[in-house]
Design a protein around this motif. Structure first.
Motif, PDB file in Angstrom:
ATOM      1  N   GLU A 155       9.609  -9.736   6.994  1.00  0.00           N
ATOM      2  CA  GLU A 155       9.297  -7.842   7.353  1.00  0.00           C
ATOM      3  C   GLU A 155       7.483  -8.266   8.269  1.00  0.00           C
ATOM      4  O   GLU A 155       6.488  -8.600   6.832  1.00  0.00           O
ATOM      5  CB  GLU A 155       9.262  -7.202   7.008  1.00  0.00           C
ATOM      6  CG  GLU A 155       8.636  -5.734   7.941  1.00  0.00           C
ATOM      7  CD  GLU A 155       9.561  -4.636   7.633  1.00  0.00           C
ATOM      8  OE1 GLU A 155      10.595  -4.133   7.907  1.00  0.00           O
ATOM      9  OE2 GLU A 155       8.289  -3.580   6.976  1.00  0.00           O
TER      10      GLU A 155
ATOM     11  N   GLY B 107       7.723  -5.639  13.004  1.00  0.00           N
ATOM     12  CA  GLY B 107       8.949  -6.395  13.878  1.00  0.00           C
ATOM     13  C   GLY B 107       9.315  -7.284  12.272  1.00  0.00           C
ATOM     14  O   GLY B 107       9.115  -6.954  11.243  1.00  0.00           O
ATOM     15  N   LYS B 108       9.517  -8.477  12.632  1.00  0.00           N
ATOM     16  CA  LYS B 108       9.971  -9.561  11.753  1.00  0.00           C
ATOM     17  C   LYS B 108       9.929 -10.394  12.026  1.00  0.00           C
ATOM     18  O   LYS B 108      10.430 -11.111  13.327  1.00  0.00           O
ATOM     19  CB  LYS B 108      11.757  -9.508  10.725  1.00  0.00           C
ATOM     20  CG  LYS B 108      13.063  -8.983  12.233  1.00  0.00           C
ATOM     21  CD  LYS B 108      14.173  -8.493  11.842  1.00  0.00           C
ATOM     22  CE  LYS B 108      15.067  -8.184  12.499  1.00  0.00           C
ATOM     23  NZ  LYS B 108      15.957  -7.577  11.955  1.00  0.00           N
ATOM     24  N   GLU B 109      10.196 -11.722  11.599  1.00  0.00           N
ATOM     25  CA  GLU B 109       9.992 -13.131  11.321  1.00  0.00           C
ATOM     26  C   GLU B 109      11.037 -13.514  10.676  1.00  0.00           C
ATOM     27  O   GLU B 109      11.382 -13.560   9.974  1.00  0.00           O
ATOM     28  CB  GLU B 109       8.181 -13.510  10.891  1.00  0.00           C
ATOM     29  CG  GLU B 109       8.229 -15.064  11.276  1.00  0.00           C
ATOM     30  CD  GLU B 109       6.088 -14.796  10.489  1.00  0.00           C
ATOM     31  OE1 GLU B 109       5.791 -15.036  11.909  1.00  0.00           O
ATOM     32  OE2 GLU B 109       6.298 -14.892   9.776  1.00  0.00           O
TER      33      GLU B 109
ATOM     34  N   GLY C 139      11.776 -18.121  14.675  1.00  0.00           N
ATOM     35  CA  GLY C 139      11.746 -16.945  15.391  1.00  0.00           C
ATOM     36  C   GLY C 139      11.014 -15.764  15.129  1.00  0.00           C
ATOM     37  O   GLY C 139      10.529 -15.881  14.552  1.00  0.00           O
TER      38      GLY C 139
ATOM     39  N   GLU D 239      10.774 -11.227  16.040  1.00  0.00           N
ATOM     40  CA  GLU D 239      11.481 -10.250  17.231  1.00  0.00           C
ATOM     41  C   GLU D 239       9.971  -9.027  17.293  1.00  0.00           C
ATOM     42  O   GLU D 239      10.227  -8.934  15.304  1.00  0.00           O
ATOM     43  CB  GLU D 239      12.443  -9.798  16.242  1.00  0.00           C
ATOM     44  CG  GLU D 239      13.657 -10.385  16.809  1.00  0.00           C
ATOM     45  CD  GLU D 239      14.850  -9.041  16.314  1.00  0.00           C
ATOM     46  OE1 GLU D 239      14.959  -8.525  15.130  1.00  0.00           O
ATOM     47  OE2 GLU D 239      15.729 -10.299  16.059  1.00  0.00           O
TER      48      GLU D 239
END
Lengths: 245, 320
Positions: free
Chosen positions: A156, A160-162, B188, B190
């Motif tokens: 987290e 958002g998240k990575e 990636g 988000e």
């Protein structure tokens, strides 16, 4: 794959906190102890990874004999054996040094723990352990898969998240929803009794931060109730009285 | 010397980092020394010089291309190099995921004491004592920090950051980078764009199951927008996927410390309260007069959130 899962033995989230001995010790009377909730996520994912890929799980606690019931619970959930470093954790550096010493001996592929303990909330032990071992560390990890010698995981970040990939070995601080908590079944509880729990003495660490005293927050004043039909007055009170707008 | 790490967000110094600079400057003043800030990543010198208005006399700027991502391991190597370069005895970081991770690795590199969750300025009259939050805000501990290098992670609102007129020089800082810090690949991301960060926000408006479903969030978003607030939610709401996990506030989510926390349709389970109890002022709006949140709140309204939220939004707009 060899996994080391580090667990804390902490007061239940709902425990009322008070102190004794001139505010230098936690009052443990009536306090229910549990495996740290974040550590429970780490353990649950370790059990799933072992089910998928084989290997072993060692559970590690830095704590005194009162941690044993929580260690037995972790064994009942699916760990194979346990090590308890026989010392009351004094600060993050002390705890991390003990974990790193055990981890060095064991040659683990993966060292999992909760993102923080819910007693001291430092959130730094995984980073300390990673650096002490000279391997990567990441937190808070909310998804984890292992493919060969690579970990693919998500952590987290603000907003958002990575998603990341890193070679094993590594240290991860875990949080939900990495796995569903597991409840020990009867067979697990029975076999846990016979699984090895090794108690070792701590390695020496210099004093880094020593406790002086505990204090409790000032008692909260009564809530000022605003009638629903005058809800708008809240905004002026927040401006003029509370001075937060 | 006191060294303060300042976190950047799209080239700007974060508000909590300006608090950290003010905190570091106050520690430096009490110890008769100076405060230097360290920034890592892309930012222009004018922005970095802002740290001067909060008490830093110098800003070190590390901006190698490899440091473009917030890589805590690489950041820790840069911070440790800066500590050695400047002979820093005290290192201040704002409390955040990145700072916890880099502070920890820096402490292990340097054999330094690390104390996280610090809530007040240290007492340096006899040793170096700091007070920190423990048991998720249910208590505090005062600890005597003994290492020759002391790393402190400070909580939001540990000090009021007042902008002054001081100025800081900005110097490039280019330590040798360690390949071992770059073994992880970011594959990636988000990330919600344009959202106010929960850990930075001064006001948070948060919703619980009382909002009755993911399609009913607009009145809450409208109030948050009128107040310039971030939005959060309780655990059941993120578990039900009504709102994303990164909005989950509580014991197992994000712990926040805004000036104002407005809880809408949240009953106030102890796990949620543990995440908000560092807020300066708490408002609870719930139709159940027995909701536990009213015991933790400073202001309460018993009523239907769908009636009350639009009226509060209008009152905020009218007051502007």
């Amino acid at each position: 794959m060899k996994i080391l899962v580090c667990i804390t033995n902490v007061p239940d989230t709902t425990a009322k906190i008070s102190f004794t001995d001139n505010n230098t010790k936690l009052n443990k009377a009536g306090v229910q102890y549990i495996i740290g909730p974040y550590d429970d996520y780490a353990l649950a994912r370790a059990v799933e990874l072992k089910e998928q890929q084989g290997g072993s799980i060692t559970v590690l606690n830095v704590g005194e004999a009162e941690s044993d019931p929580q260690i037995r619970k972790a064994l009942a959930i699916g760990a194979d054996d346990a090590v308890r470093v026989n010392a009351e954790p004094t600060d993050s550096y002390f705890t991390a040094t003990q974990i790193a010493a055990i981890a060095k001996e064991g040659g683990y592929d993966l060292i999992l723990m909760g993102r923080e303990s819910i007693d001291f909330n430092s959130g730094v032990v995984h980073g300390l352990v990673g650096e002490m071992l000279g391997i990567p560390s990441f937190s808070p990890v909310m998804k984890l898969d292992i493919e060969g010698s690579t970990a693919k995981f998500a952590r987290e970040i603000e907003g958002g998240k990575e998603f990341l990939e890193a070679p094993l070995p590594l240290v991860l601080g875990c949080q939900e929803p990495i796995a569903e908590w597991k409840i020990p079944n009867m067979r697990g509880i029975m076999t846990a009794r016979t699984k090895p729990l090794k108690v070792v003495e701590p390695v020496a660490v210099g004093d880094m931060a020593t406790l002086d005293q505990y204090t409790l927050p000032a008692p909260k004043g009564a809530c000022k109730m605003i009638p629903a039909d005058q809800a708008e007055t809240l905004i002026s009170l927040l401006k003029t009285e509370a001075k937060v707008l | 010397m006191v060294l303060i790490f300042v976190e950047l967000d799209n080239g700007s110094i974060k508000k909590t980092s300006l608090e950290a600079v003010a905190y570091g400057a106050a520690v430096a003043k009490a110890s008769g020394t100076t405060a230097t800030a360290l920034a890592i990543g892309t930012a222009d010198a004018t922005e970095l010089a802002k740290a001067g208005a909060y008490g830093a006399t110098k800003v070190l700027h590390a901006n190698a291309a490899e440091l473009a991502n917030e890589n805590a391991m690489a950041y820790a190597s840069v911070l440790a190099a800066a500590v050695k370069n400047e002979n820093a005895e005290v290192v201040i970081l704002p409390k955040s995921g990145l700072c916890d991770a880099m502070g920890a690795r820096t402490a292990a590199k340097l054999g330094a004491s690390i104390v996280s969750g610090v809530t007040e300025l240290p007492d340096v009259s006899n040793g170096f004592k700091v007070t920190r939050s423990i048991y998720t805000g249910k208590a505090f501990a005062t600890v005597d920090v003994k290492g020759s290098v002391k790393i402190l992670g400070i909580k939001k609102n540990a000090i009021e950051a007042v902008e002054g007129t001081g100025s800081a020089t900005v110097e490039a800082f280019t330590p040798a980078l360690n390949n071992g810090d770059f073994v992880a690949k970011v594959t990636g991301q988000e990330k919600a764009s344009g959202e106010l960060s929960l850990t930075e926000a001064d006001i948070i408006v948060s919703g619980g199951r009382g909002m009755k479903g993911p399609d009913n969030w607009q009145p809450l978003l409208d109030l948050a927008s009128a107040l310039g607030a971030a939005t959060g939610c309780s655990k059941p709401v993120s578990d039900l996927d009504w709102r994303p996990h990164h909005e989950h506030i509580g014991q197992t989510g994000i712990k926040v410390a805004p000036n104002l926390y407005i809880a809408c349709g949240i009953s106030g389970a102890i796990q949620h309260l543990a995440g908000v109890n560092s807020s300066k002022v708490i408002v609870a709006i719930n139709k159940d007069p027995e909701a536990p949140f009213f015991k933790a709140a400073d202001y309460g309204i018993v009523g239907d959130v769908f009636d009350i939220l639009p009226r509060l939004t209008k009152a905020v707009k009218d007051a502007k």
